[in-house]
Design an enzyme around this catalytic site. Structure first.
Site, mmCIF file in Angstrom:
data_model
loop_
_atom_site.group_PDB
_atom_site.id
_atom_site.type_symbol
_atom_site.label_atom_id
_atom_site.label_comp_id
_atom_site.label_asym_id
_atom_site.label_seq_id
_atom_site.Cartn_x
_atom_site.Cartn_y
_atom_site.Cartn_z
ATOM 1 N N CYS A 119 -13.338 15.589 3.374
ATOM 2 C CA CYS A 119 -13.247 14.477 4.326
ATOM 3 C C CYS A 119 -12.660 14.880 5.668
ATOM 4 C CB CYS A 119 -12.432 13.337 3.722
ATOM 5 S SG CYS A 119 -13.361 12.381 2.498
ATOM 6 N N LYS B 170 -14.871 14.440 8.841
ATOM 7 C CA LYS B 170 -15.152 13.135 9.441
ATOM 8 C C LYS B 170 -14.806 13.131 10.934
ATOM 9 C CE LYS B 170 -14.183 9.339 7.283
ATOM 10 N NZ LYS B 170 -13.542 8.245 6.498
ATOM 11 N N GLY C 31 -16.360 -1.656 10.038
ATOM 12 C CA GLY C 31 -14.905 -1.740 10.080
ATOM 13 C C GLY C 31 -14.282 -1.840 8.712
ATOM 14 N N ASP D 200 -14.706 -0.713 4.378
ATOM 15 C CA ASP D 200 -15.147 0.473 3.636
ATOM 16 C C ASP D 200 -16.614 0.384 3.238
ATOM 17 O OD1 ASP D 200 -12.660 2.155 3.277
ATOM 18 O OD2 ASP D 200 -11.948 0.239 2.528
ATOM 19 N N ASP E 117 -15.693 3.834 -1.833
ATOM 20 C CA ASP E 117 -15.808 2.836 -0.764
ATOM 21 C C ASP E 117 -16.251 1.486 -1.309
ATOM 22 O OD1 ASP E 117 -15.012 4.445 1.370
ATOM 23 O OD2 ASP E 117 -17.008 5.274 1.644
ATOM 24 N N GLY F 74 -32.313 8.132 -7.330
ATOM 25 C CA GLY F 74 -33.136 8.934 -6.423
ATOM 26 C C GLY F 74 -32.269 9.531 -5.335
ATOM 27 N N THR G 149 -33.109 15.161 -0.148
ATOM 28 C CA THR G 149 -32.576 16.518 -0.064
ATOM 29 C C THR G 149 -33.199 17.228 1.125
ATOM 30 O OG1 THR G 149 -32.356 16.579 -2.467
ATOM 31 C CG2 THR G 149 -32.224 18.675 -1.313
ATOM 32 N N ASP H 271 -9.670 2.620 0.655
ATOM 33 C CA ASP H 271 -9.453 3.891 -0.029
ATOM 34 C C ASP H 271 -8.981 4.931 0.980
ATOM 35 O OD1 ASP H 271 -12.039 4.031 1.142
ATOM 36 O OD2 ASP H 271 -12.600 5.642 -0.213
#
Length: 342
Positions: free
Chosen positions: A21, A24, A51, A53, A93, A139, A142, A240
């Site tokens: 993370c 970010k 704004g 999660d 989230d 699904g 990739t 979180d």
């Protein structure tokens, strides 16, 4: 968990300059971006959205659809564990909003050409983690990408009365955290402990780096679903703890709810504090980025005993870390540092 790629798998973290993370976009830059494109106000089609999660949209009088997306670069070299961490982090989230039913996961996966052989193990880790959370992988998509990335889109449902959002926190409420802090320094030290910096790291830590990292990985691969189920009957708000760290996520809650937050207790993975000081991550100030961290839950004072009992009955780690106040902003009030093992 191995500290580097074995004879079969490459060291995934070597293919990215930022990990987990910590990749970010900085909180202030993100806020400026949203302002620039006009995504800072309420959206009438949604119960809540930008704004928070995750977003929530009513699809029936008694049901809301919650959606979110989260993906990041490797924080661990093992492909299977990377997949597990990525899935837990993305689903968190949705759990932060109180949603967990009908959990459906669409995989986002991107890999450099050199490490495409790791794709199956990353996907297997995602599938196993989603299955553990009572969900299904439906699904995904990739691509080839210079930095490895993994995560996904998460869809879940919840009755409207079960939904939580940061803007509903109120003064005098107590704040609970459901995982200890310290994943960034724990995993950062693991990546460099065998290099020229290794001796310095060994001297700085009060525990073997591998032990600290193993505990960090165990926390990162612990889903927040049980914590959400235990808390949502009593909580008014939740978020979180991820890339913005405890301080950044508490600041987001304070801004959205128009309140202040005081943090007075910081549970940290034993050994991570010394590593944070060495690297300058700011763990003792609540600034260190967390990957797949716990929930920060706001609970009215009259419900604190009940929520603590619910957490304990569900075998969920929890600590009261602060309180919601009148005013604005976030303050650390001579915080107590608690070292947590296991």
């Amino acid at each position: 968990m191995s500290d580097e790629g074995d004879d079969h798998w490459p060291a995934l973290t070597e293919y990215a300059e930022l990990h987990g993370c910590s990749c970010k976009v900085e909180q202030g830059e993100l806020e400026s971006l949203l302002t620039d494109v006009g995504l800072t106000g309420a959206q009438q089609e949604l119960r809540f959205g930008v704004g928070e999660d995750a977003s929530a949209r009513a699809i029936a009088d008694d049901l809301c659809l919650v959606t979110t997306i989260d993906f990041f670069t490797p924080i661990v070299d093992d492909p299977y564990e990377f997949g597990r961490v990525a899935a837990c982090n993305a689903a968190s989230d949705a759990f932060a909003t109180g949603a967990g039913d009908d959990l459906t996961f669409l995989v986002v996966l991107g890999l450099p050409q050199e490490v495409t052989d790791a794709a199956a193990e990353i996907l297997r880790g995602i599938v196993d983690a989603v299955d553990e959370m009572g969900g299904v992988v439906a699904g995904g998509h990739t691509i080839m990408n210079p930095w490895p990335i993994a995560g996904g889109t998460v869809v879940a449902t919840a009755p409207p009365e079960d939904l939580l959002q940061t803007s509903d926190a109120s003064p005098s409420e107590r704040l609970y955290l459901t995982k200890p802090l310290g994943t960034q320094p724990a995993m950062g030290a693991l990546r460099v402990r065998d290099g020229e910096f290794g001796e310095t790291i060994g001297e700085a830590s009060n525990r073997p780096v591998q032990d600290i990292a193993d505990e960090a990985l165990a926390w990162m691969t612990t889903p927040n679903r049980d914590a959400m189920l235990a808390a949502r009957e009593f909580a008014t708000a939740a978020t979180d703890i991820t890339g913005f760290g405890l301080l950044g996520q508490a600041r987001l809650l304070a801004e959205n709810a128009g309140v202040g937050v005081e943090l007075a207790h910081l549970p940290v993975i034993d050994g991570s504090l010394e590593l944070s000081r060495l690297f300058g991550y700011g763990l003792e100030d609540g600034e260190s980025a967390e990957t797949s961290g716990g929930l920060l839950v706001s609970v009215p004072e009259r419900h604190t005993e009940a929520v603590e009992t619910a957490f304990s009955d569900a075998d969920v780690f929890h600590r009261e870390v602060g309180r919601v106040t009148t005013g604005s902003g976030v303050a650390l009030v001579d915080p107590t540092i608690e070292r947590v093992r296991g």
